[in-house]
Scaffold this motif. Structure first.
Motif, PDB file in Angstrom:
ATOM      1  N   SER A 192      57.186  -7.992 104.173  1.00  0.00           N
ATOM      2  CA  SER A 192      55.676  -8.047 104.042  1.00  0.00           C
ATOM      3  C   SER A 192      55.187  -6.457 103.704  1.00  0.00           C
ATOM      4  O   SER A 192      54.867  -6.640 102.393  1.00  0.00           O
ATOM      5  CB  SER A 192      55.021  -7.917 105.168  1.00  0.00           C
ATOM      6  N   ASN A 193      56.348  -5.442 103.956  1.00  0.00           N
ATOM      7  CA  ASN A 193      55.553  -3.493 103.333  1.00  0.00           C
ATOM      8  C   ASN A 193      56.526  -3.349 103.429  1.00  0.00           C
ATOM      9  O   ASN A 193      56.705  -2.742 105.288  1.00  0.00           O
ATOM     10  CB  ASN A 193      54.607  -3.970 104.836  1.00  0.00           C
ATOM     11  N   PRO A 194      57.601  -3.003 103.392  1.00  0.00           N
ATOM     12  CA  PRO A 194      58.680  -2.321 103.280  1.00  0.00           C
ATOM     13  C   PRO A 194      58.492  -1.165 103.123  1.00  0.00           C
ATOM     14  O   PRO A 194      59.184   0.074 104.120  1.00  0.00           O
ATOM     15  CB  PRO A 194      59.637  -2.684 102.243  1.00  0.00           C
ATOM     16  N   LYS A 195      57.141  -0.191 102.659  1.00  0.00           N
ATOM     17  CA  LYS A 195      56.955   1.111 102.635  1.00  0.00           C
ATOM     18  C   LYS A 195      57.066   1.090 104.328  1.00  0.00           C
ATOM     19  O   LYS A 195      56.745   2.962 104.834  1.00  0.00           O
ATOM     20  CB  LYS A 195      55.808   1.296 101.984  1.00  0.00           C
ATOM     21  N   LEU A 196      56.059   0.548 104.971  1.00  0.00           N
ATOM     22  CA  LEU A 196      55.642   0.652 106.558  1.00  0.00           C
ATOM     23  C   LEU A 196      56.708   0.559 106.871  1.00  0.00           C
ATOM     24  O   LEU A 196      56.954   1.546 107.902  1.00  0.00           O
ATOM     25  CB  LEU A 196      55.047   0.076 106.744  1.00  0.00           C
ATOM     26  N   LEU A 197      57.709   0.502 107.111  1.00  0.00           N
ATOM     27  CA  LEU A 197      59.049  -0.360 107.665  1.00  0.00           C
ATOM     28  C   LEU A 197      60.109   0.805 107.587  1.00  0.00           C
ATOM     29  O   LEU A 197      60.370   2.120 108.496  1.00  0.00           O
ATOM     30  CB  LEU A 197      59.967  -0.895 106.835  1.00  0.00           C
ATOM     31  N   ILE A 198      59.616   1.793 106.349  1.00  0.00           N
ATOM     32  CA  ILE A 198      60.481   2.565 105.892  1.00  0.00           C
ATOM     33  C   ILE A 198      59.538   3.724 106.888  1.00  0.00           C
ATOM     34  O   ILE A 198      60.252   4.854 107.896  1.00  0.00           O
ATOM     35  CB  ILE A 198      60.613   3.190 104.991  1.00  0.00           C
ATOM     36  N   GLY A 256      65.232  -8.737 114.175  1.00  0.00           N
ATOM     37  CA  GLY A 256      63.303  -8.756 113.946  1.00  0.00           C
ATOM     38  C   GLY A 256      62.470  -8.546 112.879  1.00  0.00           C
ATOM     39  O   GLY A 256      61.288  -7.626 113.642  1.00  0.00           O
ATOM     40  N   LEU A 257      63.201  -7.648 112.125  1.00  0.00           N
ATOM     41  CA  LEU A 257      62.276  -6.517 111.201  1.00  0.00           C
ATOM     42  C   LEU A 257      62.485  -7.346 109.514  1.00  0.00           C
ATOM     43  O   LEU A 257      61.737  -6.629 108.761  1.00  0.00           O
ATOM     44  CB  LEU A 257      63.378  -4.953 111.361  1.00  0.00           C
ATOM     45  N   GLU A 258      62.647  -8.568 110.197  1.00  0.00           N
ATOM     46  CA  GLU A 258      62.592  -9.842 108.860  1.00  0.00           C
ATOM     47  C   GLU A 258      61.110  -9.014 108.090  1.00  0.00           C
ATOM     48  O   GLU A 258      60.904  -9.516 106.804  1.00  0.00           O
ATOM     49  CB  GLU A 258      63.437 -10.677 107.953  1.00  0.00           C
ATOM     50  N   GLY A 259      60.392 -10.182 108.358  1.00  0.00           N
ATOM     51  CA  GLY A 259      58.530 -10.501 108.647  1.00  0.00           C
ATOM     52  C   GLY A 259      58.062  -8.866 108.080  1.00  0.00           C
ATOM     53  O   GLY A 259      57.315  -9.009 107.279  1.00  0.00           O
ATOM     54  N   LEU A 291      52.570   1.919 114.799  1.00  0.00           N
ATOM     55  CA  LEU A 291      53.549   1.304 113.153  1.00  0.00           C
ATOM     56  C   LEU A 291      54.373   0.416 114.217  1.00  0.00           C
ATOM     57  O   LEU A 291      54.744  -0.902 113.859  1.00  0.00           O
ATOM     58  CB  LEU A 291      54.163   2.173 112.412  1.00  0.00           C
ATOM     59  N   GLY A 292      54.767  -0.212 115.304  1.00  0.00           N
ATOM     60  CA  GLY A 292      56.142  -0.295 115.941  1.00  0.00           C
ATOM     61  C   GLY A 292      54.729  -1.949 116.241  1.00  0.00           C
ATOM     62  O   GLY A 292      55.226  -2.657 116.055  1.00  0.00           O
ATOM     63  N   ILE A 293      53.913  -1.218 116.781  1.00  0.00           N
ATOM     64  CA  ILE A 293      52.768  -2.955 116.979  1.00  0.00           C
ATOM     65  C   ILE A 293      52.447  -3.628 115.821  1.00  0.00           C
ATOM     66  O   ILE A 293      52.709  -4.912 115.546  1.00  0.00           O
ATOM     67  CB  ILE A 293      51.256  -2.520 117.224  1.00  0.00           C
ATOM     68  N   THR A 294      52.378  -2.584 114.905  1.00  0.00           N
ATOM     69  CA  THR A 294      52.391  -3.374 112.788  1.00  0.00           C
ATOM     70  C   THR A 294      53.360  -4.393 113.195  1.00  0.00           C
ATOM     71  O   THR A 294      53.466  -5.428 112.644  1.00  0.00           O
ATOM     72  CB  THR A 294      51.814  -2.206 112.040  1.00  0.00           C
ATOM     73  N   ILE A 295      54.794  -3.562 113.095  1.00  0.00           N
ATOM     74  CA  ILE A 295      55.970  -4.887 112.840  1.00  0.00           C
ATOM     75  C   ILE A 295      56.144  -5.302 113.383  1.00  0.00           C
ATOM     76  O   ILE A 295      56.730  -6.605 113.533  1.00  0.00           O
ATOM     77  CB  ILE A 295      57.212  -3.340 112.647  1.00  0.00           C
ATOM     78  N   ALA A 296      55.501  -6.078 115.021  1.00  0.00           N
ATOM     79  CA  ALA A 296      56.307  -6.872 116.237  1.00  0.00           C
ATOM     80  C   ALA A 296      54.824  -7.563 115.402  1.00  0.00           C
ATOM     81  O   ALA A 296      55.333  -8.853 115.633  1.00  0.00           O
ATOM     82  CB  ALA A 296      55.705  -6.223 117.581  1.00  0.00           C
ATOM     83  N   ASN A 297      53.665  -7.348 114.956  1.00  0.00           N
ATOM     84  CA  ASN A 297      52.802  -8.654 114.111  1.00  0.00           C
ATOM     85  C   ASN A 297      53.538  -8.929 113.577  1.00  0.00           C
ATOM     86  O   ASN A 297      52.989 -10.080 113.034  1.00  0.00           O
ATOM     87  CB  ASN A 297      50.722  -7.755 113.813  1.00  0.00           C
ATOM     88  N   TYR A 298      53.657  -8.300 111.914  1.00  0.00           N
ATOM     89  CA  TYR A 298      54.699  -8.774 110.690  1.00  0.00           C
ATOM     90  C   TYR A 298      55.758  -9.937 111.555  1.00  0.00           C
ATOM     91  O   TYR A 298      55.384 -10.804 110.892  1.00  0.00           O
ATOM     92  CB  TYR A 298      55.149  -7.451 109.936  1.00  0.00           C
ATOM     93  N   HIS A 299      56.408  -9.417 112.839  1.00  0.00           N
ATOM     94  CA  HIS A 299      58.150 -10.598 112.712  1.00  0.00           C
ATOM     95  C   HIS A 299      57.096 -11.623 113.447  1.00  0.00           C
ATOM     96  O   HIS A 299      57.514 -12.765 112.926  1.00  0.00           O
ATOM     97  CB  HIS A 299      58.284  -9.755 114.215  1.00  0.00           C
ATOM     98  N   GLY A 338      71.897   4.835 117.965  1.00  0.00           N
ATOM     99  CA  GLY A 338      71.984   3.421 118.359  1.00  0.00           C
ATOM    100  C   GLY A 338      70.933   3.220 116.547  1.00  0.00           C
ATOM    101  O   GLY A 338      71.100   2.625 116.032  1.00  0.00           O
ATOM    102  N   VAL A 339      69.563   3.960 116.136  1.00  0.00           N
ATOM    103  CA  VAL A 339      68.682   3.804 115.312  1.00  0.00           C
ATOM    104  C   VAL A 339      69.681   4.422 113.459  1.00  0.00           C
ATOM    105  O   VAL A 339      69.487   3.255 112.953  1.00  0.00           O
ATOM    106  CB  VAL A 339      67.749   4.585 116.022  1.00  0.00           C
ATOM    107  N   LEU A 340      70.806   4.935 114.072  1.00  0.00           N
ATOM    108  CA  LEU A 340      71.266   5.246 112.774  1.00  0.00           C
ATOM    109  C   LEU A 340      72.272   4.027 112.618  1.00  0.00           C
ATOM    110  O   LEU A 340      72.590   4.102 110.611  1.00  0.00           O
ATOM    111  CB  LEU A 340      72.080   6.963 113.104  1.00  0.00           C
ATOM    112  N   ILE A 341      73.400   3.591 113.507  1.00  0.00           N
ATOM    113  CA  ILE A 341      73.901   2.605 113.153  1.00  0.00           C
ATOM    114  C   ILE A 341      72.663   1.827 112.327  1.00  0.00           C
ATOM    115  O   ILE A 341      73.543   0.802 111.176  1.00  0.00           O
ATOM    116  CB  ILE A 341      74.609   2.666 114.409  1.00  0.00           C
ATOM    117  N   ALA A 342      71.926   1.135 113.167  1.00  0.00           N
ATOM    118  CA  ALA A 342      71.217   0.133 112.497  1.00  0.00           C
ATOM    119  C   ALA A 342      70.331   0.049 111.196  1.00  0.00           C
ATOM    120  O   ALA A 342      70.505  -1.059 110.715  1.00  0.00           O
ATOM    121  CB  ALA A 342      69.608   0.440 113.486  1.00  0.00           C
ATOM    122  N   THR A 343      70.211   1.437 111.248  1.00  0.00           N
ATOM    123  CA  THR A 343      69.998   1.884 109.769  1.00  0.00           C
ATOM    124  C   THR A 343      69.962   1.395 108.612  1.00  0.00           C
ATOM    125  O   THR A 343      70.439   1.078 107.945  1.00  0.00           O
ATOM    126  CB  THR A 343      69.258   2.634 109.600  1.00  0.00           C
TER     127      THR A 343
END
Length: 525
Positions: free
Chosen positions: A281-287, A274-277, A340-348, A249-254
């Motif tokens: 804001s910080n694409p390196k963090l998402l990677i 919900g990862l647009e934010g 990082l997941g918590i930070t991404i949720a705050n970005y969203h 699922g993560v592979l397909i989503a990626t």
């Protein structure tokens, strides 16, 4: 190879290996401890040492150049243990020393230590590959302590039922204790000398794969262990399937997120997930988060598949270093993915709020405020006489009775500039009334008031006790004379109304109760 040393025993020199010397020294020390309080005890120990030297001479005459631990054990058996030589009955010793509990405890501890030391002398702790259910941990401990492995396995089952503690202990021991793989390690595990003959015996024994018919208890334990192993394998397979589905699922989503536009509404796009934010804001963090998430899923999948295949004998089990590296990498991945997941949720959340301009404010009696504040004031029939420079009008926390999440009147301004007066009016009969409530304030200049025939003001006490986190204080206004058909009450920081400047950053009030205490006095002459 074992190191040999030369000792002087009763004026004669003997070659003896280190393990045998330690056991012999321990035996002689035990003799001196047992005979030390007896009259002529030293002469008895000297005679026993002389006898040991004679037996060593006999071994030398037989062509044995160095005394081994097996020779020392045999001599101890022939001469006897200290408690056998003293001839003292256990019950008599207890009666004679019944008043000296400390000495008895020390003696019991010494005996236990000597017993354990005698069982483990000359041995090294390894996992036993010749009699293993899972990793050979418990069988290796049994060989090291010269006990039955069934005892250790039942103990481990008991610990397993104690919130899974046994499983954790077993995994740690399996990682720490190495497995006896070579003939030399097998001999060291059993405490045997590494000689050509013994090495040949180990090789021949391995080729013959000698199988003993197990007893009833051993057979019962084998059945229980196989049931436990089958259950663990089934659970592991289910977990592996779930993790594999999550991984794909993560592979397909990626892959989809890399192909689809950023603001696409299609499934598995960054916007739909919900990862647009976070990407804006910080694409390196998402990677980094995605890489860590892959490791969190992949490492357990690899470990489970490797374990199942090793149980079937198709591949060799993981080595200690490989297991440690696998666990450390997984822990690091989890420690990275979770924050990082918590930070991404705050970005969203921030991105969603900013993009769609979500406004949770409303207007109550011409004052703009949060919907929760307006709802509370409306339900309580509170009238805002004045409301300036107030950051909020209500709050929720622990109330005066100790209940959490109770909402109450609360005004705040960091510069003490709030001008606030909230009033409630009730229809009443003429009479004398009492108003009670609970209030608190950070500084002076705030009041609870009631207005009947006259205005009554009661100062809200300042909370000067840092240990009293809530700071609620009971407020009572007595003798409120009401000649008409209504009474007004509330709280205020308006200097025009109270006559005193507010110097509090915040103040609160709750649980207003109005009680009629008496009739009006008779005014007839």
């Amino acid at each position: 190879m074992k190191k040999n040393i030369t000792i002087n025993l009763c004026g004669r020199l003997f070659q003896i290996d280190e393990d045998a010397y330690e056991l012999l020294q321990q035996y002689i020390n035990s003799l001196r401890s047992s005979f030390g309080k007896q009259e002529g005890g030293d002469e008895i120990v000297d005679d026993i040492e002389t006898r040991i030297a004679e037996l060593f001479d006999e071994l030398r005459l037989q062509g044995i150049e160095a005394i081994t631990i097996e020779h020392v054990k045999e001599i101890i058996t022939r001469i006897g243990k200290p408690e056998e030589l003293t001839g003292e009955d256990g019950e008599k010793q207890q009666e004679g020393n019944g008043t000296n509990w400390e000495e008895q405890a020390r003696s019991a501890g010494q005996k236990i230590y000597e017993n354990v030391r005698a069982r483990t002398a000359g041995k090294k702790l390894y996992r036993n590959p010749k009699d293993k259910m899972l990793a050979g941990v418990l069988s290796g401990i049994a060989v090291y302590t010269n006990t039955d492995p069934v005892i250790w396995r039942f103990l481990m089952i008991l610990f397993t039922f104690c919130y899974g503690v046994g499983i954790f202990i077993y995994l740690v021991l399996a990682l720490v204790i190495p497995e006896a793989r070579t003939p030399e390690q097998l001999l060291q595990m059993e405490g045997k000398d590494i000689t050509p003959q013994n090495l040949a015996d180990v090789v021949v024994e391995g080729e013959k794969q000698h199988v003993q018919r197990p007893g009833f208890m051993r057979l019962l334990f084998i059945i229980l262990m196989k049931m436990v192993i089958a259950f663990v394998v089934i659970i592991s397979i289910v977990v592996c399937i779930a993790l594999s589905l999550g991984f794909f699922g993560v592979l397909i989503a990626t892959v989809s997120a890399m192909v689809l536009p950023l603001n696409s509404t299609l499934p598995f796009s960054l916007g739909a997930m919900g990862l647009e934010g976070a990407w804006v804001s910080n694409p390196k963090l998402l990677i980094i988060f995605v890489i860590a998430l892959f490791l969190v899923l992949l490492l357990p999948i690899y470990a489970i598949i490797h374990m199942v295949l090793s149980l079937t004998g198709k591949i060799r089990p993981m080595g200690v270093i490989q297991r440690i590296v696998n666990i450390v990498l997984w822990v690091i991945a989890v420690c990275i993915a979770v924050p990082l997941g918590i930070t991404i949720a705050n970005y969203h959340y921030d991105y969603y709020q900013e993009r769609y301009q979500i406004d949770s404010t409303t207007t109550y009696q011409g004052v703009k405020m949060d919907e929760n504040d307006a709802d509370f004031l409306r339900r309580g029939s509170w009238n805002l006489v004045k409301a300036k420079n107030c950051d909020h009008y209500t709050y929720y926390a622990m109330d005066s009775q100790g209940y959490n999440n109770a909402r109450f009147l609360d005004v705040f301004n960091d510069r003490c500039e709030e001008i606030f007066q909230a009033e409630r009016k009730e229809k009443v009969e003429p009479g004398i009334y009492q108003l009670t409530c609970y209030a608190r304030a950070e500084g002076p200049g705030t009041f609870i008031y009631a207005m009947g025939k006259e205005k009554h003001l009661q100062t809200i006490p300042v909370n000067n006790n840092p240990e009293d986190e809530m700071g609620w204080k009971p407020i009572t206004i007595d003798s409120i004379v009401v000649a008409g058909d209504s009474i007004a009450y509330g709280m205020s920081s308006d200097a025009v109304f109270t006559g005193e400047t507010c110097r509090a950053k915040w103040f609160s009030a709750m649980d207003f109760v109005l009680t009629r205490t008496a009739d009006l006095p008779n005014t007839k002459k």
